[in-house]
Scaffold this active site. Sequence first.
Site, PDB file in Angstrom:
ATOM      1  N   GLY A 144       0.679  -1.695  -0.118  1.00 32.68           N
ATOM      2  CA  GLY A 144       0.058  -0.302  -0.096  1.00 32.68           C
ATOM      3  C   GLY A 144       1.127   1.119   0.013  1.00 32.68           C
ATOM      4  N   HIS A 145       0.612   2.427   0.104  1.00 34.88           N
ATOM      5  CA  HIS A 145       0.850   3.315  -0.265  1.00 34.88           C
ATOM      6  C   HIS A 145       1.571   3.946   0.688  1.00 34.88           C
ATOM      7  CE1 HIS A 145      -3.635   5.100   1.114  1.00 34.88           C
ATOM      8  NE2 HIS A 145      -2.579   5.211   2.263  1.00 34.88           N
ATOM      9  N   ASN A 146       2.858   4.218   1.115  1.00 32.92           N
ATOM     10  CA  ASN A 146       3.360   4.786   2.360  1.00 32.92           C
ATOM     11  C   ASN A 146       3.884   3.858   3.033  1.00 32.92           C
ATOM     12  OD1 ASN A 146       1.609   7.692   1.426  1.00 32.92           O
ATOM     13  ND2 ASN A 146       3.999   8.699   2.167  1.00 32.92           N
TER      14      ASN A 146
END
Length: 342
Positions: free
Chosen positions: A241-243
């Site tokens: 997922g993001h980050n």
Amino acid sequence: MELTVKQIATLLEGEVAGNDLLKISSLAKIEEGKPGDISFLANPKYESFLYSTQASAVIVNRSFQPQKPVSPALIFVENSYSAFTRLLEEYHRHISFARVGVEEPVFMGEGTSLGSEIYRGAFSYIGRNCQIGNNVKIYPHAYVGDNVRIGDNTIIHPGARILNNCLIGRYCVIHPGAVIGSEGFGFAPQPDGTYKTIPQLGNVIVEDYVNVGAGTTIDCATMGSTVIRLGAKLDNLVQIGHNVEIGRHTVVAAQTGIAGSTKIGDKCIIGGQVGFAGHLTIANGTKVGAQSGVGKSVKEEGVSLNGSTAFLMRDNMRSQAIFRRLPELERRLEELEKKTDK
């Protein structure tokens, strides 16, 4: 790729017993070896095949002493399994980097620079203002977006997608169908129950010596970067997922999903189909068994987790032992209740 037994022994820092001028052109299992093949013997269970194999050479441990005459040349090394692995790596490197040049049709945008010994397969696409290092291999139907940097000796396999602004290190392997830099899963709930898309403006940084498996997806950050650290290995069909941050030399098996902003430490081992909630911090050296669900941060280094929701493996195993005994415990409880009633 064709080498003599002597050349292979030199590469592996080994010693030869037998004909060191024999030509080797391929690698094989010891039980399937034929002339021109090289194999290895590490497990004593397979020693009988040494006396019947048709392979031209076999790698063995220095401590090994044949019990019968052998026909192949023997290469004596400290660790035959490690030596054969090294030979596999060398063979794979040779065939992976053999291609050089451009297969038409291809596309390359303005402002992009290419290093030496590049391979660009047919129908591959490279966007604008990219920097492609030396000896990079971009196979057919691969896509490289704008402002992408790819380090030396990296391989982008067919159908892989590297989207805008992503940074890929040296000696990386991006397998077919992988997507790096896709939009993160960011949606803000609205008062009326709908969701509003949150723009994902960051990128993905993949450091050196990283492997990204087929069909794996690494989302770009909302802001900043999603980071895959040095030497990490991601299996097929992994969702990042993001980050998210994956630590150095961490390995993640297939069908694992890691939700946004979770930080996985260095040298962790993550089994298949593991799920991580978002915004967690997982300590260095953590081991997570297959199909586990991790909903809380792990602060202690080197622990093993198992189960869903995951908790300390020793407690989980004890709980499972009790769970298997539940029918018996229920029966005993009913008997005690009857005695109490009387």
